[in-house]
Design a protein around this motif. Structure first.
Motif, PDB file in Angstrom:
ATOM      1  N   ASN A 439     -35.406 -12.695 -32.504  1.00  0.00           N
ATOM      2  CA  ASN A 439     -34.924 -11.328 -32.260  1.00  0.00           C
ATOM      3  C   ASN A 439     -35.322 -10.380 -33.388  1.00  0.00           C
ATOM      4  O   ASN A 439     -34.525  -9.578 -33.872  1.00  0.00           O
ATOM      5  CB  ASN A 439     -33.399 -11.300 -32.081  1.00  0.00           C
ATOM      6  N   SER A 440     -36.571 -10.477 -33.790  1.00  0.00           N
ATOM      7  CA  SER A 440     -37.050  -9.623 -34.878  1.00  0.00           C
ATOM      8  C   SER A 440     -38.445  -9.106 -34.570  1.00  0.00           C
ATOM      9  O   SER A 440     -39.152  -9.632 -33.712  1.00  0.00           O
ATOM     10  CB  SER A 440     -37.071 -10.399 -36.206  1.00  0.00           C
ATOM     11  N   ARG A 441     -38.824  -8.057 -35.293  1.00  0.00           N
ATOM     12  CA  ARG A 441     -40.167  -7.507 -35.226  1.00  0.00           C
ATOM     13  C   ARG A 441     -40.675  -7.268 -36.630  1.00  0.00           C
ATOM     14  O   ARG A 441     -40.042  -6.572 -37.424  1.00  0.00           O
ATOM     15  CB  ARG A 441     -40.163  -6.176 -34.469  1.00  0.00           C
ATOM     16  N   SER A 442     -41.823  -7.860 -36.959  1.00  0.00           N
ATOM     17  CA  SER A 442     -42.451  -7.672 -38.260  1.00  0.00           C
ATOM     18  C   SER A 442     -43.813  -7.041 -38.040  1.00  0.00           C
ATOM     19  O   SER A 442     -44.541  -7.436 -37.122  1.00  0.00           O
ATOM     20  CB  SER A 442     -42.615  -9.008 -38.989  1.00  0.00           C
ATOM     21  N   PHE A 452     -55.479   6.839 -48.071  1.00  0.00           N
ATOM     22  CA  PHE A 452     -55.102   5.434 -47.952  1.00  0.00           C
ATOM     23  C   PHE A 452     -53.588   5.334 -47.788  1.00  0.00           C
ATOM     24  O   PHE A 452     -52.822   5.911 -48.566  1.00  0.00           O
ATOM     25  CB  PHE A 452     -55.530   4.648 -49.191  1.00  0.00           C
ATOM     26  N   ARG A 453     -53.174   4.595 -46.751  1.00  0.00           N
ATOM     27  CA  ARG A 453     -51.754   4.395 -46.509  1.00  0.00           C
ATOM     28  C   ARG A 453     -51.558   2.956 -46.038  1.00  0.00           C
ATOM     29  O   ARG A 453     -52.363   2.420 -45.274  1.00  0.00           O
ATOM     30  CB  ARG A 453     -51.226   5.364 -45.449  1.00  0.00           C
ATOM     31  N   ILE A 454     -50.471   2.356 -46.455  1.00  0.00           N
ATOM     32  CA  ILE A 454     -50.171   0.994 -46.035  1.00  0.00           C
ATOM     33  C   ILE A 454     -48.660   0.841 -45.923  1.00  0.00           C
ATOM     34  O   ILE A 454     -47.900   1.403 -46.729  1.00  0.00           O
ATOM     35  CB  ILE A 454     -50.774  -0.048 -47.012  1.00  0.00           C
ATOM     36  N   LYS A 455     -48.232   0.125 -44.898  1.00  0.00           N
ATOM     37  CA  LYS A 455     -46.806  -0.015 -44.639  1.00  0.00           C
ATOM     38  C   LYS A 455     -46.505  -1.420 -44.135  1.00  0.00           C
ATOM     39  O   LYS A 455     -47.251  -1.981 -43.337  1.00  0.00           O
ATOM     40  CB  LYS A 455     -46.346   1.013 -43.601  1.00  0.00           C
ATOM     41  N   GLY A 456     -45.397  -1.980 -44.613  1.00  0.00           N
ATOM     42  CA  GLY A 456     -44.881  -3.238 -44.082  1.00  0.00           C
ATOM     43  C   GLY A 456     -43.421  -3.042 -43.700  1.00  0.00           C
ATOM     44  O   GLY A 456     -42.663  -2.377 -44.415  1.00  0.00           O
ATOM     45  N   GLU A 457     -43.032  -3.612 -42.541  1.00  0.00           N
ATOM     46  CA  GLU A 457     -41.667  -3.398 -42.060  1.00  0.00           C
ATOM     47  C   GLU A 457     -41.174  -4.622 -41.303  1.00  0.00           C
ATOM     48  O   GLU A 457     -41.922  -5.247 -40.544  1.00  0.00           O
ATOM     49  CB  GLU A 457     -41.628  -2.175 -41.146  1.00  0.00           C
ATOM     50  N   HIS A 458     -39.917  -4.961 -41.529  1.00  0.00           N
ATOM     51  CA  HIS A 458     -39.269  -6.036 -40.775  1.00  0.00           C
ATOM     52  C   HIS A 458     -37.987  -5.482 -40.161  1.00  0.00           C
ATOM     53  O   HIS A 458     -37.126  -4.936 -40.854  1.00  0.00           O
ATOM     54  CB  HIS A 458     -38.929  -7.227 -41.674  1.00  0.00           C
ATOM     55  N   LEU A 459     -37.886  -5.609 -38.831  1.00  0.00           N
ATOM     56  CA  LEU A 459     -36.719  -5.150 -38.087  1.00  0.00           C
ATOM     57  C   LEU A 459     -36.014  -6.356 -37.494  1.00  0.00           C
ATOM     58  O   LEU A 459     -36.619  -7.135 -36.752  1.00  0.00           O
ATOM     59  CB  LEU A 459     -37.161  -4.193 -36.976  1.00  0.00           C
ATOM     60  N   GLN A 460     -34.746  -6.505 -37.814  1.00  0.00           N
ATOM     61  CA  GLN A 460     -33.960  -7.646 -37.324  1.00  0.00           C
ATOM     62  C   GLN A 460     -32.833  -7.148 -36.428  1.00  0.00           C
ATOM     63  O   GLN A 460     -31.962  -6.384 -36.862  1.00  0.00           O
ATOM     64  CB  GLN A 460     -33.363  -8.427 -38.502  1.00  0.00           C
ATOM     65  N   TYR A 461     -32.867  -7.557 -35.150  1.00  0.00           N
ATOM     66  CA  TYR A 461     -31.792  -7.209 -34.229  1.00  0.00           C
ATOM     67  C   TYR A 461     -30.644  -8.202 -34.398  1.00  0.00           C
ATOM     68  O   TYR A 461     -30.844  -9.394 -34.600  1.00  0.00           O
ATOM     69  CB  TYR A 461     -32.282  -7.239 -32.783  1.00  0.00           C
ATOM     70  N   ILE A 462     -29.421  -7.664 -34.251  1.00  0.00           N
ATOM     71  CA  ILE A 462     -28.216  -8.478 -34.441  1.00  0.00           C
ATOM     72  C   ILE A 462     -27.255  -8.182 -33.297  1.00  0.00           C
ATOM     73  O   ILE A 462     -27.129  -7.039 -32.857  1.00  0.00           O
ATOM     74  CB  ILE A 462     -27.538  -8.150 -35.795  1.00  0.00           C
ATOM     75  N   GLY A 463     -26.557  -9.205 -32.811  1.00  0.00           N
ATOM     76  CA  GLY A 463     -25.535  -9.000 -31.790  1.00  0.00           C
ATOM     77  C   GLY A 463     -26.012  -9.374 -30.402  1.00  0.00           C
ATOM     78  O   GLY A 463     -27.207  -9.449 -30.117  1.00  0.00           O
ATOM     79  N   ARG A 464     -25.064  -9.580 -29.478  1.00  0.00           N
ATOM     80  CA  ARG A 464     -25.378 -10.004 -28.118  1.00  0.00           C
ATOM     81  C   ARG A 464     -26.225  -8.966 -27.397  1.00  0.00           C
ATOM     82  O   ARG A 464     -27.154  -9.298 -26.672  1.00  0.00           O
ATOM     83  CB  ARG A 464     -24.080 -10.243 -27.344  1.00  0.00           C
ATOM     84  N   LEU A 465     -25.895  -7.687 -27.597  1.00  0.00           N
ATOM     85  CA  LEU A 465     -26.630  -6.617 -26.935  1.00  0.00           C
ATOM     86  C   LEU A 465     -27.729  -6.042 -27.821  1.00  0.00           C
ATOM     87  O   LEU A 465     -28.358  -5.056 -27.464  1.00  0.00           O
ATOM     88  CB  LEU A 465     -25.674  -5.500 -26.515  1.00  0.00           C
ATOM     89  N   LYS A 466     -27.949  -6.648 -28.990  1.00  0.00           N
ATOM     90  CA  LYS A 466     -28.990  -6.218 -29.933  1.00  0.00           C
ATOM     91  C   LYS A 466     -28.798  -4.761 -30.344  1.00  0.00           C
ATOM     92  O   LYS A 466     -29.779  -4.036 -30.573  1.00  0.00           O
ATOM     93  CB  LYS A 466     -30.384  -6.422 -29.329  1.00  0.00           C
ATOM     94  N   ASN A 467     -27.543  -4.331 -30.439  1.00  0.00           N
ATOM     95  CA  ASN A 467     -27.290  -2.936 -30.801  1.00  0.00           C
ATOM     96  C   ASN A 467     -27.027  -2.741 -32.290  1.00  0.00           C
ATOM     97  O   ASN A 467     -26.885  -1.605 -32.742  1.00  0.00           O
ATOM     98  CB  ASN A 467     -26.135  -2.356 -29.980  1.00  0.00           C
ATOM     99  N   PHE A 468     -26.970  -3.816 -33.047  1.00  0.00           N
ATOM    100  CA  PHE A 468     -26.948  -3.731 -34.504  1.00  0.00           C
ATOM    101  C   PHE A 468     -28.317  -4.153 -35.028  1.00  0.00           C
ATOM    102  O   PHE A 468     -29.026  -4.958 -34.396  1.00  0.00           O
ATOM    103  CB  PHE A 468     -25.863  -4.626 -35.098  1.00  0.00           C
ATOM    104  N   GLY A 469     -28.686  -3.628 -36.177  1.00  0.00           N
ATOM    105  CA  GLY A 469     -29.984  -3.997 -36.714  1.00  0.00           C
ATOM    106  C   GLY A 469     -30.081  -3.769 -38.206  1.00  0.00           C
ATOM    107  O   GLY A 469     -29.315  -2.989 -38.795  1.00  0.00           O
ATOM    108  N   LEU A 470     -31.036  -4.451 -38.824  1.00  0.00           N
ATOM    109  CA  LEU A 470     -31.338  -4.313 -40.244  1.00  0.00           C
ATOM    110  C   LEU A 470     -32.841  -4.102 -40.377  1.00  0.00           C
ATOM    111  O   LEU A 470     -33.631  -4.870 -39.823  1.00  0.00           O
ATOM    112  CB  LEU A 470     -30.909  -5.566 -41.008  1.00  0.00           C
ATOM    113  N   THR A 471     -33.231  -3.052 -41.107  1.00  0.00           N
ATOM    114  CA  THR A 471     -34.648  -2.746 -41.286  1.00  0.00           C
ATOM    115  C   THR A 471     -34.993  -2.739 -42.763  1.00  0.00           C
ATOM    116  O   THR A 471     -34.338  -2.051 -43.561  1.00  0.00           O
ATOM    117  CB  THR A 471     -35.003  -1.377 -40.670  1.00  0.00           C
ATOM    118  N   LEU A 472     -36.013  -3.498 -43.117  1.00  0.00           N
ATOM    119  CA  LEU A 472     -36.553  -3.531 -44.474  1.00  0.00           C
ATOM    120  C   LEU A 472     -37.963  -2.949 -44.421  1.00  0.00           C
ATOM    121  O   LEU A 472     -38.767  -3.320 -43.556  1.00  0.00           O
ATOM    122  CB  LEU A 472     -36.596  -4.962 -45.009  1.00  0.00           C
TER     123      LEU A 472
END
Length: 748
Positions: A439-442, A452-472
């Motif tokens: 349940n994540s997207r990296s 020049f631009r560069i980006k890294g991101e990790h999105l973690q869904y939390i909960g039964r309905l995936k309505n909570f999340g943490l983004t780094l």
């Protein structure tokens, strides 16, 4: 003409009388209708159907291919020609015939990346994979599911109000496949699956593509169904002359329909009334001209009406008046779901799939509610296609059976972007789901080019309905920025910006999210051409923030309705600046008078845009940016940067009339309004005007700009394979300069 009509009616009387023996005079001849394929051009068939309805002629059998199969199927299940016209006219063809879904169905954290890249290819077994066609067209599947919902329980097409068959082609052997039972939704979708354009469809154990390849005008099939008298409507213009083949799509279509050209020669003589609708000025892809094609079909139907009316009257004279049902479409408003089954899940779990749809058993659902439920799952970006069928139960409820094709977990994406400020750049992205945790997207994104631009991101869904999340997230940007002295270019410096952030968020719906977070920021300015008053050095600081977002736009590119709002309230903690000021490249005599403050301060920023569709071609929009750094006069390197029409970088406030980096401000309000008018397919012109209220609360001691600005821009836009091309002419009342502005593609 009157004599000709009398002779025609008399001939019909003789024909039908002679065709029946004395013992079967009461058996009315069966009328068959065949509708050819032709994609967009097939919409003209509706005009012929309107003429048939107006004449009071009852059709007993229908055969069709591609668009003829779709419209023929809808007419067969009970839709009148008038209702088909009402269905077709408001359709958003650009959404229906794409791999996109409504932006409103996506998770909030997914919306910014949606439809952003020119090419997206799945990474399978250490290599990129090409699909059987470019378009899966999820929204088209759902539209079919809604339209054919009233006959969900009929699996034998001969049991429709009018017996029906449509044509597909077996992709394995090229043989014609006549579809007459099973899921009508899959049948009509297979019948229109033009190779290389649409993906192939699995139907009753076969993999099928467009029936037009083998039989685009299936007259003999309606004859085999039992038709005694056949009306054939044909919109296919045959093969193009070689000199008119100008692109790869036309070439592929030409090759695909070689066989169809020969088959049509055998089918046309089987028609008793043959209607060739001349649409030479349109192509199979002319969906932007749907209204014009419809009107041409209606005009053709009006010309045909007298002939159809005489046919109906002649039949009534011989066999008696035939009763015509006014409402042929079954009335099915809701169904109750008592169980479900899901096929095709590999990378996601049954619980994830069902929970993201929020499916509840023993509850009634309308067709629209089922479609919205599917969009909820599709909006997670884990699925390429979700198709459902309904299996009736003895107790009157239904079992819903989902057939799912998952997206690959990893996609490579490429886009091209050009802007006067950032230069030309190739944007490459690699997105992987469930790479570290389920349940994540990296993802990682890089812009290689003049900036020049560069980006890294990790999105973690939390909960039964995936309505909570943490983004780094971490991101680094390097731009060459022009400096301005009295609105004239005076210098150039390199701007480096690095961010590391963490945020925790909650989404109460697909349109709203709120959260809190922390952001570490480092900024460096290094002049390469130092004229006038400039500074060099770096600063770093941390920011604690709370934010909310609302996004109900219907699409990311050229939206027509909805609102997008982002708001942030923050506490910027103590800074650590290392800054040196220069005047014409030399330090000032009294540098202490330019000391930079290090104290903490509060900050807020609100950006909003809203769109209202005035009609099919016109859209009104209103945009605003309001940013305030409180008690900021002695601080530096976190100003709002004004200029440009396309939002490109951190802290930017767009303003029609000024180039990026023209104004630096600690507090401002910008309001912009305009109208976008569609001229032709994918071609737009936009007029906009804006005002800027500067130095609202805080005023910087390092920058001295006016308190009010006004500007205007006129933009020509063309949306094509590389993304939107915008060419603008803009003017600012205060600078009294006319300037150009160009943007191609979607920025990083």
């Amino acid at each position: 003409m009157r004599t000709l009509s009398i002779l025609l009616s008399f001939s019909l009387l003789i024909f039908f009388a002679a065709s029946q023996d004395s013992s079967a005079q009461s058996v009315r001849p069966k009328i068959g209708l065949t509708l050819s394929g032709g994609a967009a051009k097939g919409l003209a068939h509706i005009g012929i159907l309107k003429a048939i309805d107006s004449a009071g002629l009852k059709v007993d059998y229908i055969s069709g291919t591609s668009m003829g199969g779709i419209l023929g199927g809808l007419y067969a299940v009970g839709y009148s020609a008038d209702s088909l016209e009402k269905i077709v006219r408001p359709i958003d063809w650009s959404l229906l015939l794409s791999n996109q879904s409504s932006l409103r169905s996506l998770f909030m954290e997914e919306k910014d990346e949606y439809s952003k890249y020119d090419i997206e290819l799945p990474w399978v077994q250490n290599k990129l994979k090409l699909n059987s066609g470019l378009l899966e067209a999820q929204e088209l599947w759902l539209k079919f599911s809604e339209l054919f919902f009233p006959v969900y329980n009929i699996k034998d097409f001969s049991k429709f109000n009018i017996s029906f068959r449509c044509v597909g082609t077996d992709i394995g052997n090229g043989e014609t496949v006549i579809m007459k039972e099973g899921e009508i939704i899959s049948a009509v979708r297979a019948s229109m699956a033009i190779p290389s354009i649409f993906t192939a469809v699995d139907y009753n154990g076969q993999r099928l593509v467009d029936g037009g390849i083998s039989r685009n005008f299936p007259v003999k099939d309606v004859k085999e169904m039992g038709a005694d008298y056949v009306i054939g409507s044909n919109v296919a213009g045959g093969l193009l002359p070689s000199q008119k083949i100008r692109n790869i799509i036309q070439l592929l279509l030409q090759i695909a329909f070689f066989r169809e050209a020969d088959d049509a020669k055998n089918e046309i003589p089987l028609c008793d009334i043959y209607i060739p609708i001349k649409l030479d000025n349109f192509s199979m892809a002319s969906f932007a001209d749907a209204d014009k094609i419809l009107q041409m079909g209606i005009d053709e139907g009006r010309a045909l009406y007298p002939r159809l009316k005489k046919l109906a009257d002649s039949l009534d004279a011989i066999y008696g008046k035939q009763e015509m049902a006014k409402n042929r479409l079954p009335e099915v408003h809701k169904i109750k779901l008592s169980s479900y089954e899901v096929a095709g899940l590999k990378n996601t779990t049954l619980g994830f799939f069902i929970n993201t749809m929020n499916l509840k058993l023993n509850r009634d659902y309308t067709a629209k509610e089922l479609s919205d439920m599917v969009r909820q799952a599709f909006g997670t970006r884990y699925y390429n296609r979700i198709v459902y069928s309904l299996l009736p139960r003895e107790d009157g409820s239904c079992k819903i059976m989902f057939n799912v094709e998952e997206n690959q977990l990893t996609f490579a994406k490429v886009g091209l972007h050009y802007n006067r400020f950032s230069g030309i750049g190739l944007i490459a992205n690699l997105t992987s789901r469930n790479l570290f945790i389920s349940n994540s997207r990296s993802m990682g994104t890089v812009n290689i080019g003049e900036s020049f631009r560069i980006k890294g991101e990790h999105l973690q869904y939390i909960g039964r309905l995936k309505n909570f999340g943490l983004t780094l997230k971490t991101q680094f940007d390097r731009f060459d920025v022009v400096t301005y002295e009295k609105y004239k270019q005076s210098g150039l410096y390199k701007q480096d910006y690095w961010e590391v952030s963490e945020k925790f968020h909650y989404s109460s719906s697909r349109n709203f999210t709120a959260g809190i977070g922390h952001r570490f920021e480092w900024t460096r300015y290094k002049p390469t051409i130092a004229n006038g008053f400039v500074f060099t050095g770096d600063s770093h600081f941390s920011t604690l923030f709370a934010y909310l977002k609302y996004n109900s736009l219907d699409r990311n590119i050229f939206p027509r309705k909805g609102i997008k709002l982002e708001a942030e309230a923050a506490r910027v903690l103590q800074q650590d600046p290392h800054v040196q000021f220069l005047i014409n490249g030399v330090p000032p005599d009294n540098p202490d008078s330019l000391a930079v403050s290090t104290h903490a301060y509060y900050r807020t920023w609100v950006t909003a845009e809203g769109y209202l569709s005035l009609n099919n071609k016109s859209t009104f929009f209103l945009q605003t940016d309001c940013g305030i750094n409180f008690n900021y006069s002695g601080n530096l390197m976190n100003e709002f940067i004004v200029g440009g029409i396309t939002k490109l970088f951190h802290n930017q406030v767009t303003f029609a009339g000024l180039q990026e980096g023209t104004i630096y401000s600690p507090s401002l309000l910008m309001v912009q309004g305009g109208i976008r008018q569609q001229l032709f397919i994918n071609t737009y012109v936009t007029g906009r005007a804006n005002i800027l209220l500067n130095n609202l609360i805080s005023k910087s001691k390092f920058f001295n700009y006016q308190n009010f600005y006004s500007g205007y821009a006129l933009t020509f836009s063309y949306n094509f394979a590389l993304g939107p091309l915008d060419i603008s002419v803009m003017y600012c009342d205060q600078t009294r300069k006319v300037q150009s502005y160009i943007n191609l593609g979607i920025p990083f």
